[in-house]
Design an enzyme around this catalytic site. Structure first.
Site, PDB file in Angstrom:
ATOM      1  N   GLU B  60      37.395   0.159   8.763  1.00  0.00           N
ATOM      2  CA  GLU B  60      37.401   1.462   9.146  1.00  0.00           C
ATOM      3  C   GLU B  60      38.413   1.921  10.538  1.00  0.00           C
ATOM      4  O   GLU B  60      39.054   2.916  10.188  1.00  0.00           O
ATOM      5  CB  GLU B  60      36.007   2.208  10.021  1.00  0.00           C
ATOM      6  CG  GLU B  60      35.016   2.328   8.531  1.00  0.00           C
ATOM      7  CD  GLU B  60      34.199   1.077   7.880  1.00  0.00           C
ATOM      8  OE1 GLU B  60      34.451   0.081   8.416  1.00  0.00           O
ATOM      9  OE2 GLU B  60      33.750   1.187   6.852  1.00  0.00           O
ATOM     10  N   HIS B 129      22.982   5.344   7.027  1.00  0.00           N
ATOM     11  CA  HIS B 129      23.496   6.150   6.230  1.00  0.00           C
ATOM     12  C   HIS B 129      23.346   7.462   6.131  1.00  0.00           C
ATOM     13  O   HIS B 129      23.639   8.563   5.336  1.00  0.00           O
ATOM     14  CB  HIS B 129      23.290   5.763   4.724  1.00  0.00           C
ATOM     15  CG  HIS B 129      23.777   4.534   4.302  1.00  0.00           C
ATOM     16  ND1 HIS B 129      23.293   3.285   4.996  1.00  0.00           N
ATOM     17  CD2 HIS B 129      24.746   4.312   3.357  1.00  0.00           C
ATOM     18  CE1 HIS B 129      24.166   2.508   4.175  1.00  0.00           C
ATOM     19  NE2 HIS B 129      24.816   2.963   3.336  1.00  0.00           N
TER      20      HIS B 129
END
Ligand SMILES: Cc1ncc(C[n+]2csc(CCOP(=O)(O)OP(=O)(O)O)c2C)c(N)n1
Lengths: 356, 326
Positions: B60, B129
């Site tokens: 990321e 999530h």
């Protein structure tokens, strides 16, 4: 040696001059040229003189914290000299030699370290990145820059400089790994000056070399004597050629930080004077001077003239820097977004009323 | 005009932007062949090829950092972070570089990038999530933080985000990805950034909300209408920079305000809006500004996430107290 990797032998350290400036290996013909070498020598002397001036400005309260490149001039100048103007430099905070070579002005560098953002608005190399302070964070920017060159089919390369401490960060691995995957035109130069503030390189890694970190990314890792500007420039030129052909490179340049980490640091707290004085024996400026003198390309009078000239240049830059008008306070708002959001108008007006 | 879902609208807007402007690129984990784990980049690889639609290594920090590099070189990268819970390694790049590149170089280098990511709970996804960390980004000077609440707004706002000259954090409410369909004209028209949308007019109470919570909030407004209470529902849409004028104008008319968001209460963006009203509209208030928010807990695993999310009932209870307040 700890961390020896089975079946892997670290690359040799490429060098042309020994510590005393004697030839170790035959210098590539195109570099063994009076004008070329004197150009590199002058740039190193300028960088060192500039560093001294910056430190003294800081000591007298006229500059903020400053990171000197004392002892590392060959890495910075060598890599800068090997780049094409159209390449893009993504520097760490100690790469003054490369920045100066590429046309960033001394005034701009002083401005930056005095806390004036205008110092990063380079009038020269417009596409070069400003200094990166969070270590290793610039490595991933180099991936994007190199990808831009690849996408446009341009024969340009991104050159990213980082310290030995910075190689411990995941960013570095993420960046070289991605460059390997996409065969991007990027060169990463690790300025291995042996110390990350007080931590020696042995505290950053158990790997015997930093160049070998490239192995895990599937790209080339090279080592060079970072106190031999001829070797740095040569290795860097070859690396750039490779990179432009889609073979990203990692170069570990072995050098030594002779000074404090920054003007806010006192290196005597963590390292021996004996170590530092040994390292003074191998520093890059004297090394090249010995070689030049041996070739009878450089005499005492040349040296004296050069010193006078660079001091004058540096003094003039310092004067120009000290004479700069302050930046308008509202600059704080005026470059934040392309257009000032209405919700910030009130805050801007407040500042303008107080300090406009 | 086709009726499409919010996630289809996201893909539609990206395709439109890429067709209109060759400098727009899509990148992220699994955005290519897979079309994104939610299909938000579906069809892009087939139409634009691997040079412009780039599967990245799983990193990321790299995704955000390379987007900075590409943007500085004149591209317009639209980078996907697979879930908001995995954005943290990229935060260094967003706060230290993307958001301030223009400022620190006096405009010499700029960062016209979009970082898209699903946000919020409610689809019974695994741990990490379901986060709603919009306030973290809204706190960062130099960013835009945008969150759509319907397919049409997702289409228009994403186009606007991609065309914006500054970095935009584009948060896509996961819960809304497929919850509703709406007619979306693929006409290339951007919606206005930095402006609230009034989803429902009313003179008795102002609801201020954004993202997925617009649905529960609208449902609460409908229920109140049954009691004869007309609530205005404002979808903030761009959290940063905030359209203060629309919120203040509404609260000045209704005198009562309830802010609804699913992110944890403390330090949430609702506090910012409450402070704004306190500073600039105090005298038009007939009742204290109230917040209905997620609890100050970790977003629970799927079995309890419905208990965490503000429900229509929770919103209604607070709204009724606010309306009754004398
Ligand atoms: C991510 C991050 N952590 C900590 C610091 C504080 N810091 C500044 S320089 C430095 C050491 C850097 O060492 P190295 O990468 O070897 O470069 P050098 O200073 O030796 O040139 C540290 C820890 C920082 N700038 N960035």
């Amino acid at each position: 040696m700890t961390g020896d990797c089975q079946g892997y032998s670290p690359p040799p350290v490429i060098a042309y001059l020994d510590k005393a400036g004697a030839v170790l290996d035959s210098i590539p013909a195109e570099l063994d040229d009076r004008d070329v070498l004197i150009g590199l020598y002058r740039a190193m002397v300028l960088t060192r003189t500039f560093d001294q001036k910056a430190v003294s400005l800081q000591r007298t309260g006229r500059l903020g914290t400053y990171a000197s490149s004392l002892g590392q001039e060959a890495v910075s100048v060598g890599l800068g000299a090997a780049m094409q103007a159209s390449d893009v430099l993504l520097p760490a905070f100690r790469d003054h030699g490369a920045m100066l070579w590429r046309g960033v002005t001394m005034v701009e560098i002083l401005q930056y370290w005095s806390g004036d953002e205008r110092g990063s608005d380079f009038k020269g190399p417009r596409e070069d990145f400003p200094v990166a302070i969070p270590v290793a964070s610039q490595t991933t920017h180099a991936v994007g820059v190199a990808m831009a060159f690849q996408l446009r089919g341009e024969a340009r390369a991104a050159v990213c400089v980082l310290g030995d401490g910075a190689t411990s960060k995941g960013d570095f691995y993420e960046a070289i790994n991605a460059c390997g995957v996409w065969k991007l035109p990027a060169v990463f130069v690790i300025n291995n000056n042996q110390w990350a503030i007080s931590e020696p390189v042995s505290m950053q890694t158990a790997a015997p070399t930093l160049a070998q970190k490239a192995v895990a990314a599937g790209i080339d890792g090279i080592r060079v004597d970072g106190n031999d500007v001829i070797a740095v420039r040569h290795v860097m030129e070859r690396a750039l050629e490779q990179a432009r052909q889609g073979r990203p490179q990692v170069i570990e340049a072995l050098t030594y930080r002779l000074g404090d980490h920054t003007t806010a640091d006192d290196a005597r707290r963590y390292r021996d004077d004996a170590e530092v004085s040994t390292r003074w024996q191998e520093e890059p400026v004297l090394r090249l001077r010995h070689y030049l003198v041996g070739r009878q390309w450089w005499a005492k009078t040349d040296e004296e003239a050069l010193i006078r000239e660079v001091r004058a240049q540096v003094d003039e830059a310092a004067e120009a820097y000290l004479a700069l008008p302050p930046q308008p306070a509202t600059d704080m708002f005026d470059y934040l977004y392309a257009a000032l959001p209405p919700s910030l108008a009130g805050q801007r007006a407040l500042l303008e009323d107080a300090h406009g | 005009m086709a009726e499409i879902t919010l996630v289809e609208a996201v893909a539609l807007a990206q395709a439109r932007a890429m067709r209109d402007d060759p400098s727009v690129l899509a990148l992220g984990e699994d955005v290519g062949k897979d079309g994104g784990v939610f299909r938000a980049t579906d069809g892009l690889l087939a139409e634009f090829g691997p040079a412009r639609v780039r599967d990245t290594p799983l990193a990321e920090g790299l995704i955000a950092g390379m987007a900075v590099g590409l943007a500085a070189q004149g591209f317009r990268p639209v980078a996907e972070i697979q879930f908001m819970g995995f954005v943290y390694p990229a935060v260094d790049q967003i706060v230290n570089h993307a958001s301030r590149l223009r400022n620190r170089t006096r405009g010499r280098l700029t960062c016209p990038m979009v970082l898209r990511m699903p946000t919020g709970a409610g689809i019974k996804a695994p741990e990490h999530h379901s986060e709603s960390m919009e306030a973290m980004f809204a706190h960062m000077p130099g960013l835009r933080v945008v969150i759509p609440s319907s397919p049409a707004r997702a289409y228009g706002l994403l186009l606007a985000a991609i065309r914006d000259p500054d970095p935009v954090i584009f948060l896509e409410p996961t819960r809304l990805y497929r919850a509703v369909k709406e007619e979306v004209a693929d006409n290339g028209e951007a919606a206005a950034l930095d402006q609230c949308f009034t989803l429902r007019g009313g003179s008795d109470l102002t609801f201020v909300t954004w993202g997925a919570m617009t649905r529960e909030t609208l449902a609460a407004a409908e229920a109140l209408a049954g009691d004869g209470i007309e609530a205005e529902v404002i979808d903030v849409a761009t959290l940063k920079p905030l359209d203060e004028a629309s919120i203040l104008e509404s609260v000045a008319r209704t005198g009562r305000c309830v802010i609804v968001h699913e992110a944890a209460l403390t330090g949430g963006f609702g506090g910012e809006i409450a402070a704004l009203i306190g500073e600039k509209a105090l005298l038009s208030l007939a009742a204290p500004v109230r917040r209905v928010a997620g609890f100050d807990t970790v977003v629970p695993l799927p079995r309890m996430e419905d208990l965490y999310l503000p429900s229509v009932e929770r919103i209604l209870a607070v709204a009724r107290e606010t309306v009754r307040f004398q």
